[in-house]
Design a protein around this motif. Structure first.
Motif, PDB file in Angstrom:
ATOM      1  N   LEU A 312       0.826  -1.201   0.000  1.00 36.78           N
ATOM      2  CA  LEU A 312       0.000   0.000   0.000  1.00 36.78           C
ATOM      3  C   LEU A 312       0.864   1.256   0.000  1.00 36.78           C
ATOM      4  O   LEU A 312       0.617   2.205  -0.751  1.00 36.78           O
ATOM      5  N   VAL A 313       1.887   1.255   0.851  1.00 38.73           N
ATOM      6  CA  VAL A 313       2.793   2.408   0.893  1.00 38.73           C
ATOM      7  C   VAL A 313       3.540   2.535  -0.429  1.00 38.73           C
ATOM      8  O   VAL A 313       3.737   3.641  -0.952  1.00 38.73           O
ATOM      9  N   PHE A 314       3.927   1.393  -1.005  1.00 39.73           N
ATOM     10  CA  PHE A 314       4.619   1.408  -2.295  1.00 39.73           C
ATOM     11  C   PHE A 314       3.720   1.994  -3.383  1.00 39.73           C
ATOM     12  O   PHE A 314       4.179   2.759  -4.243  1.00 39.73           O
ATOM     13  N   THR A 315       2.426   1.656  -3.361  1.00 41.33           N
ATOM     14  CA  THR A 315       1.477   2.204  -4.334  1.00 41.33           C
ATOM     15  C   THR A 315       1.402   3.716  -4.224  1.00 41.33           C
ATOM     16  O   THR A 315       1.440   4.435  -5.234  1.00 41.33           O
ATOM     17  N   LEU A 316       1.293   4.211  -2.995  1.00 38.08           N
ATOM     18  CA  LEU A 316       1.259   5.661  -2.787  1.00 38.08           C
ATOM     19  C   LEU A 316       2.550   6.306  -3.262  1.00 38.08           C
ATOM     20  O   LEU A 316       2.542   7.323  -3.970  1.00 38.08           O
ATOM     21  N   LEU A 317       3.672   5.715  -2.863  1.00 39.31           N
ATOM     22  CA  LEU A 317       4.968   6.294  -3.196  1.00 39.31           C
ATOM     23  C   LEU A 317       5.184   6.322  -4.706  1.00 39.31           C
ATOM     24  O   LEU A 317       5.669   7.307  -5.261  1.00 39.31           O
ATOM     25  N   LEU A 318       4.803   5.240  -5.374  1.00 37.86           N
ATOM     26  CA  LEU A 318       5.013   5.141  -6.817  1.00 37.86           C
ATOM     27  C   LEU A 318       4.249   6.250  -7.542  1.00 37.86           C
ATOM     28  O   LEU A 318       4.804   6.978  -8.362  1.00 37.86           O
ATOM     29  N   SER A 319       2.959   6.376  -7.227  1.00 38.05           N
ATOM     30  CA  SER A 319       2.140   7.387  -7.892  1.00 38.05           C
ATOM     31  C   SER A 319       2.632   8.785  -7.571  1.00 38.05           C
ATOM     32  O   SER A 319       2.783   9.633  -8.458  1.00 38.05           O
ATOM     33  N   ASP A 320       2.890   9.042  -6.309  1.00 36.11           N
ATOM     34  CA  ASP A 320       3.288  10.374  -5.860  1.00 36.11           C
ATOM     35  C   ASP A 320       4.644  10.772  -6.441  1.00 36.11           C
ATOM     36  O   ASP A 320       4.815  11.862  -6.998  1.00 36.11           O
ATOM     37  N   PHE A 321       5.595   9.879  -6.340  1.00 38.44           N
ATOM     38  CA  PHE A 321       6.970  10.212  -6.719  1.00 38.44           C
ATOM     39  C   PHE A 321       7.085  10.532  -8.211  1.00 38.44           C
ATOM     40  O   PHE A 321       7.652  11.538  -8.615  1.00 38.44           O
ATOM     41  N   PHE A 322       6.513   9.673  -9.052  1.00 38.63           N
ATOM     42  CA  PHE A 322       6.667   9.870 -10.486  1.00 38.63           C
ATOM     43  C   PHE A 322       5.779  10.977 -11.021  1.00 38.63           C
ATOM     44  O   PHE A 322       6.139  11.664 -11.980  1.00 38.63           O
ATOM     45  N   ASP A 323       4.611  11.144 -10.438  1.00 37.99           N
ATOM     46  CA  ASP A 323       3.768  12.269 -10.828  1.00 37.99           C
ATOM     47  C   ASP A 323       4.491  13.579 -10.570  1.00 37.99           C
ATOM     48  O   ASP A 323       4.458  14.509 -11.379  1.00 37.99           O
ATOM     49  N   THR A 324       5.150  13.655  -9.424  1.00 33.72           N
ATOM     50  CA  THR A 324       5.877  14.872  -9.070  1.00 33.72           C
ATOM     51  C   THR A 324       7.001  15.148 -10.068  1.00 33.72           C
ATOM     52  O   THR A 324       7.174  16.283 -10.533  1.00 33.72           O
TER      53      THR A 324
END
Length: 507
Positions: A312-324
């Motif tokens: 779950l944390v990886f899902t958040l991090l993946l979306s957030d990090f690359f979107d940024t």
């Protein structure tokens, strides 16, 4: 991601390629434009390099206003998405408190970005990220536990930036999978919009036929659904005309229509859902900070397994990090601020502030905050520095006192914006190479599994596992980054957790 971001797009997109910085126009470098202001204004000018970047205070102020009005829809959509979901224990978050939290985080972090990053870049709760919080985290735990995971995700992003692991992560995930994740989230958000508006519904009591149908009875009926249909038509018309602030204009107009219809027609309040479009008693009210600090950093570990939490944390991090990353590169490129090597000025500082925004969003129960590609609307008005972000942040601060109007927007008036967001994210599908099955199949599974299982995590997992398996079958195992091996293994355990527990005698 398109080379030139669409100013109406709701969230930032992933982009790996570095593009050369465009040159500043001769008009922008005229003596009138470059001449610094005297006195205190001169000090502000020098701090933000306003004249040095070929801008002036007028352009920065106009740009700040343009960015705010282009992304102000989040003050409505974020409370709608988070407020419509319930946690594991059946609890809902307060609408007025969500408006306050959303506005506060956007105001503070956008101002911090202006002062610390000196870029015309605004931040607020990220669409897609709030969907993960509402429909992935909350059903498994309490709201404070879910927001605690978002805080952890933000802290991890800060660690990645400080330690320089950004490059490893950027190169580990294939570009096609990054784009597929955005497309899948777009379809998922659009599906949520259709369901929340009542345009699509589950067939009650049916198990042997299709799981969903048109409207509540197989056809469209009722005034609220009509409001949604009118809202969708208005939104797509504005988008087609490339109207600035299309999503916000649509929400405001459709809400006014809903209020009028609710006044003149005999409509049961339940037909609208959680929010009835009634004229508020007051237009201004004191902000309600009740959700601030309502998070539990490690409470989720008592509700679900460690493997699930990691994913779950990886899902958040993946979306957030690359979107940024995509948003920052896109906005600075649009503003002509990339250096000769195509690099963003003060990138580490900018990414650190963005990570802190995720922490702030979780701590305020507003979901993870991130950079917005709508900032290109301000750039289009001439903004080139962080001073524009001060203006945008100041307007979000004013919005703290406008909770009553924001809390009368029904789902039928906000859902058209979700459909529009789905379209804007779907546009990235053209960047996937559909001729190469080793790329296309994992991308397809990522896109399809998200809406069909109502789970962003499941979609990412299906894509990652398929990518690793296909690469191994094709004899390309050595090309797989170790981060992908580890993540795919975690997802394999995640999907097979029930038989694994039975084999180990856990159940």
């Amino acid at each position: 991601m398109p080379d030139r971001p669409d100013p109406t797009a709701p969230v930032g997109r992933t982009e790996d390629a570095v593009v050369p910085a465009p040159t500043v126009s001769p008009e922008a470098l005229s003596p009138e434009a470059v001449a610094p202001a005297p006195g205190r204004l001169g000090a502000v000018d020098r701090y933000f390099s306003i004249s040095a970047r070929g801008s002036d205070f007028g352009r920065e102020i106009r740009g700040g206003f343009a960015t705010f009005f282009t992304m102000a829809y989040i003050l409505v959509l974020n409370p709608i998405i988070l407020g419509s979901a319930e946690d594991k224990f059946g609890n809902h978050l307060s609408g007025p408190q969500l408006v306050t939290a959303t506005a506060l985080v956007a105001a503070v972090m956008t101002i911090v970005m202006g002062l610390g990053g000196n870029l015309p870049l605004a931040l607020a709760a990220g669409l897609g990220l709030n969907a993960v919080a509402a429909f992935q985290l909350a059903p498994l735990m309490s709201w404070p536990d879910a927001m605690g995971l978002i805080v952890i995700e933000g802290l991890l992003i800060c660690v990645l930036v400080v330690t320089g692991l950004r490059e490893a992560i950027m190169h580990a995930i294939p570009a096609s999978l990054k784009q597929a994740i955005s497309v899948g989230i777009g379809l998922f958000i659009a599906f949520i919009g259709f369901v929340d508006a009542g345009f699509v519904s589950r067939i009650p009591g049916e198990t042997g036929s299709v799981p969903v149908q048109l409207g509540a009875t197989g056809h469209l009926s009722g005034w609220p659904v009509l409001v949604f249909c009118l809202g969708v038509l208005l939104t797509v018309a504005l988008l087609a005309r490339k109207a600035k602030g299309a999503i916000l204009i649509s929400i405001v107009v459709t809400t006014v229509v809903a209020v009028v219809i609710n006044e003149i027609a005999d409509i049961a309040p339940a037909a609208w859902g959680l929010t009835v479009p009634a004229v508020p008693d007051d237009l201004v009210a004191a902000p309600d900070f009740g959700l601030l600090g309502s998070f539990s950093l490690f409470g989720a570990f008592q509700q679900v397994g460690v493997v699930t939490i990691v994913l779950l944390v990886f899902t958040l991090l993946l979306s957030d990090f690359f979107d940024t990353m995509g948003t920052v590169v896109g906005v600075t490129h649009e503003a002509g601020l990339l250096d000769q090597d195509g690099k963003v000025p003060h990138l580490g500082r900018v990414l650190l502030i963005d990570g802190a925004a995720a922490v702030a969003g979780g701590a305020a129960s507003a979901s993870s905050a991130t950079s917005y590609v709508e900032s290109t609307a301000g750039v289009g008005e001439g903004a080139r520095t962080g001073f524009a972000s001060l203006v945008t942040g100041g307007l979000f601060a004013v919005a703290l006192f406008l909770t009553p109007p924001a809390t009368i927007v029904p789902a039928q008036a906000a859902a058209p914006a979700l459909v529009a967001v789905g379209f804007l994210l779907m546009a990235q599908v053209r960047n996937i190479d559909w001729e190469k099955y080793e790329i296309a199949i994992p991308a397809f599974l990522t896109i399809a599994v998200m809406p069909f299982t109502y789970s962003i995590t499941n979609g990412i997992g299906a894509g990652f596992v398929a990518y690793v398996v296909i690469r191994v079958v094709l004899g390309k195992a050595r090309e797989i980054h170790w981060l992908l091996w580890g993540t795919a293994a975690l997802f394999a355990v995640y999907f097979a957790i029930d038989p694994i527990e039975q084999l180990l005698g856990v159940k």
